[in-house]
Design an enzyme around this catalytic site. Structure first.
Site, PDB file in Angstrom:
ATOM      1  CB  ALA A  42      55.186  83.494  90.621  1.00 10.55           C
ATOM      2  CB  CYS A  44      57.319  80.344  86.579  1.00  9.27           C
ATOM      3  SG  CYS A  44      55.866  80.133  85.316  1.00  9.27           S
ATOM      4  CB  VAL A  82      33.864  75.209  89.738  1.00 13.05           C
ATOM      5  CG1 VAL A  82      32.504  75.077  88.887  1.00 13.05           C
ATOM      6  CG2 VAL A  82      33.875  76.518  90.291  1.00 13.05           C
ATOM      7  CG  ASN A 308      49.916  85.202  81.903  1.00 13.48           C
ATOM      8  OD1 ASN A 308      49.533  85.951  83.002  1.00 13.48           O
ATOM      9  ND2 ASN A 308      51.067  84.040  82.359  1.00 13.48           N
TER      10      ASN A 308
END
Ligand code: FAD
Length: 560
Positions: A42, A44, A82, A308
């Site tokens: 999270a 945030c 990556v 999201n």
């Protein structure tokens, strides 16, 4: 064999993409590569963990690789970065950061959700151990450990955006003396300057030192520790810790090097189905562009909501081949600054003007529910609209309870292309403890409508001096006791309830500027004077309260 779906980055957009893809495709092989040591945490909540409001570190870890495996059959590879994309061979090069080993992993669909990275200025000592960012759990652990050690007495936060102010508050609550340095003349760039001034005042009231319109030019470091922050004007701020929060840059290196188009906003360009310029590669979240709900332009909006939702949609379309169009984004955001809730949606006035959209606004000060029910909290609501079309362009609200609801209502109106009339007519829930039959949203729309119809004119506090110079007579229509406390120099007091009887006291040859506490009684007074035949009446927007915030240096008169 099902589709092989590889995802770069496993937090907001990446985790949403993976789980949605799984729910729609039982057979797909889904792998998340995440270079940090945590998945789906999270971010945030990070400032609140530093501030010890969130006390349990585990509360920030929303999912674990084991949960991803057991519940969603998603393979999460932490500390795997990556490094490049071979679009022709449809494979990516992945490095295991613990062993250094690299492997080419083939894909049928690739979803890029690498987020954004904090902007790092080229200061001396920027890599010192007491200079922090807040982006990953690792950043946060280091920052919290430093604060927990009890050696941070003074901290400097560079950047007065959402994260900077949340952290300033968190540190203040932990007993740290905080200075915030910001290049702009205001805090919280998405707000108009007048609204931001109220937030700045509140920060100062809570002991935060603000240096607005100030650039940091360098740090002074001794033995691996920054001891001072140096500003361009030569002033220095002693610091035991520094948080750098001057913004983020979309992580587009992989996309760029693979020849995918990166838009002028700096984000990876995607179509309405979140496809990049390669049909097998999708992008979402902070790294990708979105379409702004008001301007229709491609922009980057580094916020969790769009990340999201667009991540979820990218996961769906990657496996199903089709899906809804990505929603436009109004950049709706909210932040707590000590006792104030500050929220914004759509465009501010300055942003509208920058985008070439004519804009007007209505400012109202209301309680979040009817005043006769205990516990009503004040709220300032600024509604920005386009004159003529009456289209709602944006809103900003500052207050306590109920700010979130009003901004969300207006965000919803913007989503549907709503106008002032739509806002005026919204059928909103009401009982005394929740709102008012004429909600602050309605009142803001009514004020805007009155302005649009020419029923009255408002002026901003900054214009008061000019109007006085032009010969306006200033009439404070509050009660005598309110006037006695403080008013604008030169104002005469005629209570709005006595105005009809005492209008003869006004000079008929001079225009009138009326003011009250927050603007409402001033509006009534303006209409009374207009009804009595006066054409040259203007009302002070936001009343004396707003004037005191906007013009704090003007002398106020104590007339009592
Ligand atoms: P991220 O969440 O940043 O995830 C991207 C991940 O990709 C990262 O973990 C990164 O390590 C990984 N990655 C990058 N490159 C590679 C690579 N090459 N290989 C493997 N992995 C890679 N938004 C709000 O709306 N409200 C809030 O209150 C709020 N508060 C915030 C507070 C903080 C401290 C921070 C940092 C952000 C906050 N945000 C908030 C913003 C919100 O968290 C982001 O918009 C959102 O997380 C973006 O999601 P994302 O998936 O695009 O990127």
């Amino acid at each position: 064999m099902g589709l092989r779906v590889l995802i770069v980055g496993g937090v907001a957009a990446g985790a949403s993409a993976a789980t949605r893809a799984r729910r729609l495709d039982y057979d797909a092989e889904i792998i998340i590569f995440e270079r940090s040591g945590h998945v789906s945490f999270a971010n945030c909540g990070l400032p609140y963990y530093v501030g010890d409001v969130i006390q349990e570190r585990e509360a920030l870890l929303l999912q674990s690789p084991e949960r991803f495996r057991d519940r969603f059959a998603v393979d999460v590879r932490l500390r795997h970065e990556v490094e490049s994309i071979d679009r022709v061979g449809r494979r990516i090069l992945v490095r295991n950061l613990d062993t250094g080993e690299t492997v080419w992993e083939p894909y049928d669909r690739l979803i890029l959700t690498p987020g954004a990275s904090p902007i790092i200025p080229p200061f001396d000592g920027v890599d010192c151990q007491n200079v922090f960012f807040l982006r990953t759990m690792e950043d946060t652990d280091a920052f919290r450990a430093c604060v927990d050690a009890g050696t941070v007495r003074r901290a400097v936060v560079v950047g007065a955006g959402f994260i900077g102010l949340e952290t300033a508050e968190a540190l203040t609550r932990r007993g740290v003396q905080v200075s915030v340095v910001e290049l702009l003349d205001q805090v919280l760039a998405p707000l108009d300057e007048d609204m931001a001034r109220r937030v700045a005042e509140h920060l100062r009231e809570n002991g935060v030192s603000l240096y607005l319109g100030s650039a940091v030019s360098n740090f002074k470091a001794e033995q691996g520790i920054v001891t001072e922050v140096i500003m361009e004007d030569g002033r220095t701020l002693p610091a035991d810790a520094v948080l750098l929060s001057i913004g983020v840059r979309p992580n587009t290196r992989l996309a760029r090097e693979a020849g995918l188009t990166v838009g002028s906003s700096g984000g990876i360009q995607v179509d309405q189905h979140l496809r990049t310029t390669d049909p097998n590669i999708f992008a979402a979240g902070d790294a990708a562009e979105v379409v702004h709900a008001v301007t229709g332009r491609r922009v980057t909006v580094p916020l969790a909501g769009p990340a999201n939702k667009h991540g979820r949609l990218a996961g769906e379309i990657a496996v199903a081949g089709k899906g809804a169009s990505a929603a436009k984004v109004a950049a709706t955001a909210i932040v707590q600054v000590f006792d104030l809730t500050v929220a914004v949606t759509g465009l501010s006035r300055k942003e509208a003007e920058r985008a070439g959209i004519a804009a007007q606004h209505a400012l109202v000060s209301r309680r979040h529910h009817v005043g006769y029910y205990p516990g009503a909290e004040e709220m300032l609501l600024k509604l920005v609209y386009e004159p003529g079309t009456r289209r709602v362009l944006g809103a900003q609200a500052i207050g306590g309870a109920g700010v979130d609801r009003r901004i969300d209502v207006i965000a919803t109106a913007i989503h549907f292309g709503g106008t002032l009339d739509d806002l005026s007519n919204l059928d909103l829930a009401y009982a005394p403890q929740f709102g008012a039959a004429k909600d602050p949203v309605h009142i803001a729309a009514f004020v805007a409508d009155n302005q649009e119809r020419g029923l009255f004119r408002q002026v901003e506090p900054a214009a008061v001096g000019d109007l006085i110079d032009q010969g306006y007579q200033l009439v404070d229509v509050r009660h005598a006791e309110e006037f006695a406390e403080e008013s604008i120099p030169g104002a005469v007091n005629i209570d709005v309830d006595e105005l009809r009887a005492r209008v003869g006291e006004l000079d008929p040859d001079r225009p009138v500027l009326v003011l009250c506490e927050v603007g409402q009684r001033g509006y009534y007074a303006a209409r009374i004077l207009q009804g009595l035949g006066r054409r040259d009446v203007v009302n002070l927007s936001g009343g004396y309260v707003w004037y005191a915030v906007q013009c704090p240096d003007e002398d106020t008169q104590r007339s009592g």
